[in-house]
Design a protein around this motif. Structure first.
Motif, PDB file in Angstrom:
ATOM      1  N   PRO A 153      53.121  68.674  65.826  1.00 56.02           N
ATOM      2  CA  PRO A 153      54.347  69.619  64.564  1.00 56.02           C
ATOM      3  C   PRO A 153      54.529  71.075  66.334  1.00 56.02           C
ATOM      4  CG  PRO A 153      53.731  69.038  63.307  1.00 56.02           C
ATOM      5  CD  PRO A 153      52.366  68.177  64.463  1.00 56.02           C
ATOM      6  N   THR A 286      51.785  67.367  55.194  1.00 56.09           N
ATOM      7  CA  THR A 286      52.163  68.289  56.669  1.00 56.09           C
ATOM      8  C   THR A 286      53.910  67.993  56.716  1.00 56.09           C
ATOM      9  OG1 THR A 286      51.202  65.027  57.139  1.00 56.09           O
ATOM     10  CG2 THR A 286      49.797  67.294  57.445  1.00 56.09           C
ATOM     11  N   ALA A 290      56.160  70.744  55.785  1.00 50.83           N
ATOM     12  CA  ALA A 290      56.304  71.728  57.351  1.00 50.83           C
ATOM     13  C   ALA A 290      57.960  71.362  56.911  1.00 50.83           C
ATOM     14  CB  ALA A 290      56.334  70.587  58.417  1.00 50.83           C
ATOM     15  N   TYR A 306      50.950  75.321  61.519  1.00 49.29           N
ATOM     16  CA  TYR A 306      50.132  73.926  62.133  1.00 49.29           C
ATOM     17  C   TYR A 306      49.261  74.170  62.713  1.00 49.29           C
ATOM     18  CZ  TYR A 306      52.213  72.028  57.866  1.00 49.29           C
ATOM     19  OH  TYR A 306      52.755  71.750  57.120  1.00 49.29           O
ATOM     20  N   GLU A 309      45.385  72.903  62.603  1.00 46.42           N
ATOM     21  CA  GLU A 309      45.316  71.694  61.628  1.00 46.42           C
ATOM     22  C   GLU A 309      44.245  70.681  63.406  1.00 46.42           C
ATOM     23  OE1 GLU A 309      47.599  69.136  59.558  1.00 46.42           O
ATOM     24  OE2 GLU A 309      47.773  67.801  61.248  1.00 46.42           O
ATOM     25  N   PHE A 347      48.633  74.443  50.548  1.00 46.77           N
ATOM     26  CA  PHE A 347      49.757  74.078  50.511  1.00 46.77           C
ATOM     27  C   PHE A 347      50.589  74.921  49.372  1.00 46.77           C
ATOM     28  CE2 PHE A 347      48.566  71.663  55.082  1.00 46.77           C
ATOM     29  CZ  PHE A 347      49.416  72.765  55.173  1.00 46.77           C
ATOM     30  N   VAL A 358      49.115  78.942  55.135  1.00 43.68           N
ATOM     31  CA  VAL A 358      50.185  77.645  55.383  1.00 43.68           C
ATOM     32  C   VAL A 358      48.496  77.377  56.860  1.00 43.68           C
ATOM     33  CG1 VAL A 358      51.272  76.685  57.401  1.00 43.68           C
ATOM     34  CG2 VAL A 358      51.890  77.866  54.977  1.00 43.68           C
ATOM     35  N   ALA A 362      46.372  74.286  56.807  1.00 44.93           N
ATOM     36  CA  ALA A 362      46.939  73.231  58.100  1.00 44.93           C
ATOM     37  C   ALA A 362      45.254  72.969  58.852  1.00 44.93           C
ATOM     38  CB  ALA A 362      46.866  74.301  58.912  1.00 44.93           C
ATOM     39  N   THR A 365      43.659  70.446  55.863  1.00 47.60           N
ATOM     40  CA  THR A 365      44.184  69.514  56.564  1.00 47.60           C
ATOM     41  C   THR A 365      43.703  68.754  57.835  1.00 47.60           C
ATOM     42  OG1 THR A 365      46.237  70.255  55.327  1.00 47.60           O
ATOM     43  CG2 THR A 365      46.291  67.968  56.794  1.00 47.60           C
TER      44      THR A 365
END
Length: 685
Positions: A153, A286, A290, A306, A309, A347, A358, A362, A365
């Motif tokens: 991303p 994800t 997004a 992101y 992540e 999220f 966020v 991220a 995740t």
């Protein structure tokens, strides 16, 4: 045995695997922000773009089955080179595409080559090196698969902000070229896994047809509803064919995939199902989130948000490397599912555009992705013999691809159908992802409890030997079925090679004491010629030791004509290496030496020769080098030259009769065969 200059060197092989896997996996996560730019420049519709991605994902999923079949009947490292060439072709065609058709075919080649490279290269990286390398392998595999996805991303957002897409694709092509170069430089010929295995065209056909239909149907969700006939018919027929493939392989007498072994044992079932639930649930955390954030923020800003992540994936890759040899490895996927559920909740709270939340979501995740799928894959693999690892990887990657790539468009369709408000629909999809994460964790715990399985420290020595699993996995639901689960047994580690002695300096070598002649023998014509010619060069009647160096997967020697064995089974490779060494010792005795044989496990080959010669206190090392020049000399390394550079023991190079007109004493024999194919010549060449 032909080989590249970096053959058997772990860092080089690891780099090759990394470059081979990253391009497509990173691209699959980076392409979404670039869709408007790509479609506008190539004259594609969003539906055409969705179909291109769907067919590429189908090729990735089906390629795992095809790669296993080809590995049974064709030299594995040569096929790896072929896959790397396909990867380069796909990357170049995609980057240079002038229309949608060209772009689609390039993506398909990329997806197909990536999965085949994964199946061909990853198992040899795992079992082809000593146990001490496994933690590094675990980290590399985790980062290749999930680190690449995690950074996608961000890369896509950066490229989207520039209003271009080709620079990213040309970078991908450059990485693919590097992967091909490393495949050449680390090349070490290896025989097919099992030429007697049936050619299972039915399994390949079911996998190909099932994946193409399922993914093509799901791709039409861009413009159709889930239950429209254009979507439902191909998608559900495709899924039915994939189920038929699993059923067929479960019942087959000689299956291509080890489905029965996986689905009848408790720990593999828990690992596979948990990996599937994690792959499906992570989509909600994800891509859908997004997409919702891009309604409020730019693609570049979303990519930056992101980035944690990737940090989470790196941290968990290191943790995985630490726990891979411990009982805690069993708990890591469960921890990952909890982190994934927590990330989805964060999220939920972050929508529509709470940027600090966020960032936190991220990071959670990323930690979850690194703790779930790759650890679950190894947990499954450790429950079976190591020579099944290639097929275990194929099963999990096939099913994971189906779970991950099919769930995304289905959940996206739910977002649209659930509410006219995109944000509200995304929240519904996030709760579905949350439920999948919790269900996966509960399922794994239930399977362990109802089967009597318990977390165990893996016996990696026994696993790498190839004849037993790393731990005991009770039959599925053993307690419910009244099956007594025997206590796991542990075997003592086996020393399968010679320890590395201290380097011998020139002054330490007592040349007044005649030690044995050390012949490096790999079963090739050149090695045979060197032994036969040696009496005329050093004199007969001396003591001699004939050394055959081997390693799992890449093997390192040429077996006798017609002899077959499983190159992924360490015991079978060791036994065949002993036979090759014994044949060399018999040849040496016929030439007038008092000979004995030794088989040594080592990578790279030159190291085994040097260590064995030093351990035997050899007076001389005799090798049959293969002369090379030009480009071939640049690409293929010489074991002979490397041996000479790493030992103080004198090294005698004996050229083959074909390469000299002065030596007519060596009889030329029939070329050895590897499962019916001509052998490569040269000691470790």
């Amino acid at each position: 045995m032909r080989q590249g200059p970096f053959a058997g060197r772990y860092p080089a092989v690891a780099v090759m695997v990394t470059f081979a896997l990253i391009p497509y996996l990173a691209l699959s996560a980076a392409i979404e922000p670039l869709v408007p730019t790509i479609t506008a420049q190539l004259g594609m519709t969003p539906q055409m773009m969705s179909l291109a991605s769907g067919l590429a994902n189908a090729a990735y999923a089906a390629g795992t089955v095809l790669a296993v079949q080809l590995a049974q009947h064709l030299p594995q490292r040569r096929m790896l080179l072929a896959y790397a060439v396909v990867l380069v072709v796909g990357a170049v065609v995609t980057a240079g595409a002038v229309n949608g058709v060209m772009f689609t075919f390039g993506l398909i080649f990329l997806g197909l080559a990536t999965s085949m490279l994964l199946i061909a290269a990853a198992p040899s990286l795992t079992i082809g090196f000593p146990k001490k390398r496994l933690p590094q392998t675990a980290m590399i595999m985790n980062m290749c698969v999930f680190g690449a996805v995690a950074i996608g991303p961000f890369i896509g957002g950066v490229q989207s902000a520039a209003g271009q897409w080709r620079p990213l694709f040309w970078i991908i092509a450059g990485i693919a070229v590097l992967a091909l170069a490393m495949a050449v430089l680390t090349f070490e010929d290896a025989p097919p896994a099992d030429p007697t295995a049936p050619r299972d065209l039915r399994a390949i056909g079911l996998a190909a047809a099932g994946c193409v239909l399922a993914f093509a149907g799901a791709a039409r969700l861009t413009t159709h509803g889930l239950f429209d006939v254009e979507v439902a018919l191909p998608m559900f027929v495709g899924l039915a064919l994939i189920v038929a493939l699993i059923t067929y392989q479960f019942r087959a007498r000689r299956p291509l995939l080890t489905v029965r072994a996986v689905l009848t044992s408790s720990i593999p079932v828990a690992g596979v199902v948990l990996a599937l639930f994690a792959a499906a649930a992570s989509i909600a955390a994800t891509s859908l989130t997004a997409a919702a954030l891009m309604d409020e923020l730019s693609a570049f800003r979303v990519g930056l948000l992101y980035l944690p992540e990737l940090g989470g994936a790196i941290v968990m890759a290191v943790v995985f490397g630490v726990v891979i040899s411990r009982r805690a490895m069993h708990y890591l996927p469960l921890v990952g599912m909890v982190l994934l559920a927590a990330g989805i909740v964060v999220f939920q709270l972050a929508l529509p555009a709470n940027q600090p939340l966020v960032l936190l979501g991220a990071a959670l995740t990323g930690l979850a992705l690194g703790a779930t799928v790759a650890p679950a894959l190894f947990v499954t693999g450790f429950s079976l013999q190591s020579n099944s690892l290639q097929r275990v990887f194929a099963i999990i990657e096939l099913l994971r691809a189906v779970a991950a790539f099919l769930v995304a468009p289905i959940l996206a369709n739910i977002v649209v159908a659930a509410s006219a408000d995109r944000l509200d629909g995304t929240r519904h999809a996030l709760w579905i992802g949350f439920g999948l994460a919790i269900a996966g964790a509960v399922f794994g715990i239930a399977v362990y409890a109802l089967s009597g399985a318990r977390p165990q420290k893996p016996d990696l020595d026994r696993f790498l030997e190839g004849d037993a699993a790393a731990w005991h996995s009770p039959p599925l639901l053993a307690r419910l079925r009244g099956i007594a689960a025997p206590a796991p047994t542990r075997s003592e580690p086996v020393d399968r090679g010679l320890p590395a002695p201290a380097p011998i300096a020139e002054s330490d070598l007592d040349r007044a004491t005649p030690g044995p002649i050390c012949f490096a023998y790999d079963g090739s014509d050149l090695a045979r010629s060197a032994i036969v010619a040696a009496p005329g060069l050093v004199g007969p009647g001396r003591d001699a030791v004939v050394v055959c160096v081997w390693q799992p997967a890449d093997v390192g020697f040429t077996p006798p004509s017609g002899e077959r064995f499983d190159p992924n089974n360490a015991h079978e490779v060791a036994r065949m290496a002993e036979r090759v060494a014994a044949a060399g010792a018999l040849l040496a005795e016929q030439a007038g030496f008092r000979a004995r044989s030794v088989a040594v496990e080592a990578a790279p080959t030159w190291q085994g020769i040097v260590f064995a010669a030093q351990a035997e206190k050899a007076r001389l090392i005799v090798l049959g080098p293969h002369p090379r020049g030009g480009l071939l000399a640049a690409l293929q390394g010489s074991v002979s030259a490397t041996v000479a550079a790493h030992t103080a023991i004198p090294v005698l190079f004996v050229p083959s009769p074909a390469d000299t007109e002065t030596d007519k004493t060596v009889e030329s024999g029939a070329s050895p065969q590897v499962n019916g194919r001509s052998a490569a010549v040269g000691v470790g060449e």
